[in-house]
Design a protein around this motif. Structure first.
Motif, PDB file in Angstrom:
ATOM      1  N   UNK A   6     162.143  85.158 -30.732  1.00  0.00           N
ATOM      2  CA  UNK A   6     161.167  84.659 -29.787  1.00  0.00           C
ATOM      3  C   UNK A   6     161.339  83.146 -29.739  1.00  0.00           C
ATOM      4  N   UNK A   7     161.636  82.863 -28.473  1.00  0.00           N
ATOM      5  CA  UNK A   7     161.852  81.327 -28.333  1.00  0.00           C
ATOM      6  C   UNK A   7     160.967  80.722 -27.286  1.00  0.00           C
ATOM      7  N   UNK A   8     160.290  79.858 -27.483  1.00  0.00           N
ATOM      8  CA  UNK A   8     159.324  78.887 -26.475  1.00  0.00           C
ATOM      9  C   UNK A   8     160.339  78.259 -25.676  1.00  0.00           C
ATOM     10  N   UNK A   9     160.051  78.005 -24.530  1.00  0.00           N
ATOM     11  CA  UNK A   9     160.902  77.310 -23.722  1.00  0.00           C
ATOM     12  C   UNK A   9     160.017  76.033 -23.119  1.00  0.00           C
ATOM     13  N   UNK A  10     160.721  75.422 -22.276  1.00  0.00           N
ATOM     14  CA  UNK A  10     159.678  74.435 -21.568  1.00  0.00           C
ATOM     15  C   UNK A  10     158.741  74.800 -20.409  1.00  0.00           C
ATOM     16  N   UNK A  11     157.547  74.236 -20.183  1.00  0.00           N
ATOM     17  CA  UNK A  11     156.963  74.579 -19.344  1.00  0.00           C
ATOM     18  C   UNK A  11     156.008  75.913 -19.563  1.00  0.00           C
ATOM     19  N   UNK A  12     155.891  76.225 -21.032  1.00  0.00           N
ATOM     20  CA  UNK A  12     155.132  77.350 -21.520  1.00  0.00           C
ATOM     21  C   UNK A  12     155.867  78.733 -21.313  1.00  0.00           C
ATOM     22  N   UNK A  13     157.145  78.532 -20.833  1.00  0.00           N
ATOM     23  CA  UNK A  13     157.945  79.720 -20.977  1.00  0.00           C
ATOM     24  C   UNK A  13     158.257  80.340 -22.238  1.00  0.00           C
ATOM     25  N   UNK A  14     158.782  81.541 -22.431  1.00  0.00           N
ATOM     26  CA  UNK A  14     159.027  82.228 -23.654  1.00  0.00           C
ATOM     27  C   UNK A  14     160.328  83.013 -23.197  1.00  0.00           C
ATOM     28  N   UNK A  15     161.267  83.049 -24.192  1.00  0.00           N
ATOM     29  CA  UNK A  15     162.384  83.817 -24.050  1.00  0.00           C
ATOM     30  C   UNK A  15     162.823  84.649 -25.409  1.00  0.00           C
ATOM     31  N   UNK A  16     163.440  85.553 -25.204  1.00  0.00           N
ATOM     32  CA  UNK A  16     164.075  86.505 -26.213  1.00  0.00           C
ATOM     33  C   UNK A  16     165.598  86.602 -26.308  1.00  0.00           C
ATOM     34  N   UNK A  17     165.959  86.543 -27.563  1.00  0.00           N
ATOM     35  CA  UNK A  17     167.417  86.556 -27.844  1.00  0.00           C
ATOM     36  C   UNK A  17     167.909  87.463 -28.635  1.00  0.00           C
ATOM     37  N   UNK A  18     169.260  87.482 -28.944  1.00  0.00           N
ATOM     38  CA  UNK A  18     169.959  88.586 -29.968  1.00  0.00           C
ATOM     39  C   UNK A  18     169.634  90.046 -29.774  1.00  0.00           C
ATOM     40  N   UNK A  19     170.355  90.313 -28.754  1.00  0.00           N
ATOM     41  CA  UNK A  19     170.264  91.902 -28.107  1.00  0.00           C
ATOM     42  C   UNK A  19     171.737  92.568 -28.256  1.00  0.00           C
ATOM     43  N   UNK A  20     172.401  92.468 -29.530  1.00  0.00           N
ATOM     44  CA  UNK A  20     173.419  93.360 -29.670  1.00  0.00           C
ATOM     45  C   UNK A  20     173.337  94.773 -30.268  1.00  0.00           C
ATOM     46  N   UNK A  21     172.164  94.967 -30.938  1.00  0.00           N
ATOM     47  CA  UNK A  21     171.808  96.270 -31.253  1.00  0.00           C
ATOM     48  C   UNK A  21     170.837  96.808 -30.364  1.00  0.00           C
ATOM     49  N   UNK A  22     171.438  97.201 -29.152  1.00  0.00           N
ATOM     50  CA  UNK A  22     170.557  97.934 -28.181  1.00  0.00           C
ATOM     51  C   UNK A  22     171.325  98.855 -27.747  1.00  0.00           C
ATOM     52  N   UNK A  23     170.628  99.818 -26.766  1.00  0.00           N
ATOM     53  CA  UNK A  23     171.190 100.892 -25.812  1.00  0.00           C
ATOM     54  C   UNK A  23     171.833 101.963 -26.632  1.00  0.00           C
ATOM     55  N   UNK A  24     171.572 102.152 -27.990  1.00  0.00           N
ATOM     56  CA  UNK A  24     171.812 103.280 -28.715  1.00  0.00           C
ATOM     57  C   UNK A  24     171.351 104.396 -27.944  1.00  0.00           C
ATOM     58  N   UNK A  25     172.162 105.572 -27.839  1.00  0.00           N
ATOM     59  CA  UNK A  25     171.685 107.050 -27.383  1.00  0.00           C
ATOM     60  C   UNK A  25     170.665 107.570 -28.266  1.00  0.00           C
ATOM     61  N   UNK A  26     170.586 107.204 -29.565  1.00  0.00           N
ATOM     62  CA  UNK A  26     169.363 107.596 -30.265  1.00  0.00           C
ATOM     63  C   UNK A  26     168.351 106.540 -30.443  1.00  0.00           C
ATOM     64  N   UNK A  27     167.269 107.453 -30.704  1.00  0.00           N
ATOM     65  CA  UNK A  27     166.177 106.606 -31.105  1.00  0.00           C
ATOM     66  C   UNK A  27     166.188 105.182 -32.223  1.00  0.00           C
ATOM     67  N   UNK A  28     166.166 104.032 -31.896  1.00  0.00           N
ATOM     68  CA  UNK A  28     166.528 103.046 -32.887  1.00  0.00           C
ATOM     69  C   UNK A  28     165.812 102.103 -32.770  1.00  0.00           C
ATOM     70  N   UNK A  29     164.558 102.065 -32.202  1.00  0.00           N
ATOM     71  CA  UNK A  29     163.361 101.032 -31.779  1.00  0.00           C
ATOM     72  C   UNK A  29     162.908 100.538 -33.085  1.00  0.00           C
ATOM     73  N   UNK A  30     163.482  99.316 -33.525  1.00  0.00           N
ATOM     74  CA  UNK A  30     162.584  98.511 -34.537  1.00  0.00           C
ATOM     75  C   UNK A  30     162.167  97.160 -34.214  1.00  0.00           C
ATOM     76  N   UNK A  31     160.843  96.969 -34.229  1.00  0.00           N
ATOM     77  CA  UNK A  31     160.331  95.773 -33.593  1.00  0.00           C
ATOM     78  C   UNK A  31     159.012  95.300 -34.377  1.00  0.00           C
ATOM     79  N   UNK A  32     158.689  94.109 -34.300  1.00  0.00           N
ATOM     80  CA  UNK A  32     157.468  93.526 -34.764  1.00  0.00           C
ATOM     81  C   UNK A  32     156.291  93.550 -33.791  1.00  0.00           C
ATOM     82  N   UNK A  33     156.864  94.086 -32.567  1.00  0.00           N
ATOM     83  CA  UNK A  33     155.719  94.183 -31.379  1.00  0.00           C
ATOM     84  C   UNK A  33     155.026  95.695 -31.322  1.00  0.00           C
ATOM     85  N   UNK A  34     154.579  96.254 -32.421  1.00  0.00           N
ATOM     86  CA  UNK A  34     153.821  97.591 -32.410  1.00  0.00           C
ATOM     87  C   UNK A  34     152.280  97.346 -32.326  1.00  0.00           C
ATOM     88  N   UNK A  35     152.005  96.216 -31.638  1.00  0.00           N
ATOM     89  CA  UNK A  35     150.467  96.067 -31.498  1.00  0.00           C
ATOM     90  C   UNK A  35     149.932  96.975 -30.270  1.00  0.00           C
TER      91      UNK A  35
END
Length: 271
Positions: free
Chosen positions: A171-200
């Motif tokens: 999770x990266x803060x950008x200029x002007x209060x924007x926020x960005x997300x990086x590192x998406x190499x382990x995505x789009x698997x056909x099986x459920x692989x969701x692992x995240x810190x954003x379970x709130x």
């Protein structure tokens, strides 16, 4: 930015050592303009047991394409191109702002705190609980993340792309209060692989905004639609079918997903 990253002259300036795969800090130059970027050559990808070899760069680009289709623009501009070490992913570099603005631009708003460990049993106002974490010496603390609209959008995007590695360091803060997300190499698997810190928000109703975005994605992923055609160049037909199913399931339930219990819900290390 996409064309600039794809066509400019790419020069390697250094290596980001802490990354698990080869990640090179570069500059790209075209028509007198120069910008910083990240280059991840396919040749530097570490093999994974649950993803086909040599596909992580394409998945990064696919995640960007889906992010762009949402209109949320949560992922920096990302392209697939040739470079000094062969084909790879090239992504816009996000320069970290100062801890607070200098008073110009957006009125001096501070970069928001997104993650924290607290000793209380419940999160305070403006925070969502993730779970307890071992902090050493037999002690635990409650891991929380901000109840921030950008993070909530990202939680939806991660569910759509089936992100298997959403860590705090992505999770990266950008200029002007924007926020960005990086590192998406382990995505789009056909099986459920969701692992995240954003379970709130797990199990909570989706926002009206998210529902509208998901409806738009459903249309954009239809056979023959430009997004579907672009993704077919990057991931498999089975993975596209699973992507459509995830979007349909989110719309059917109208809720943020919950951990399945069949896969570790939180990545390790979490940051």
């Amino acid at each position: 930015m996409d064309a600039f990253l794809a066509d400019g002259e790419l020069t390697v300036r250094g290596q980001i050592r802490e990354a698990s795969n080869a990640v090179l800090y570069c500059t790209v130059e075209r028509d007198g303009r120069t910008a910083s970027c990240v280059y991840k050559p396919v040749a530097g990808e570490r093999p994974l047991w649950d993803f086909p070899d040599g596909t992580l760069a394409q998945r990064e680009v696919a995640a960007y394409e889906v992010s762009r289709a949402t209109g949320w623009d949560l992922i920096p501009a990302t392209v697939l191109r040739d470079g000094p070490y062969g084909t790879g992913m090239v992504q816009e570099w996000i320069e970290a702002p100062d801890g607070a603005d200098d008073g110009e631009g957006d009125g001096g708003s501070e970069v928001p705190e997104l993650l924290a460990l607290i000793e209380d049993a419940e999160p305070g106002p403006g925070w969502k609980a993730v779970g307890y974490a071992d902090i050493g010496e037999g002690r635990t603390a409650l891991l929380v993340h901000a109840d921030h609209p950008w993070l909530r959008r990202l939680a939806v995007l991660d569910a759509v792309i089936n992100n298997g590695d959403r860590k705090g360091g992505h999770l990266l803060p950008g200029a002007g209060g924007r926020l960005f997300a990086i590192d998406h190499g382990v995505t789009f698997n056909a099986e459920d692989k969701l692992r995240t810190l954003l379970w709130g928000w797990a199990g909570e109703p989706l926002t009206g905004e998210a529902v509208e975005v998901l409806r738009g994605l459903r249309e954009a992923l239809a056979d023959g639609a430009p997004l579907a055609a672009r993704l077919a160049e990057l991931i498999t037909g089975a993975e596209i079918a699973a992507l459509r199913e995830r979007v349909a399931e989110l719309l059917r339930t109208g809720k943020h997903p919950e951990p399945s219990g069949q896969w570790p819900a939180i990545p390790w290390p979490p940051v």
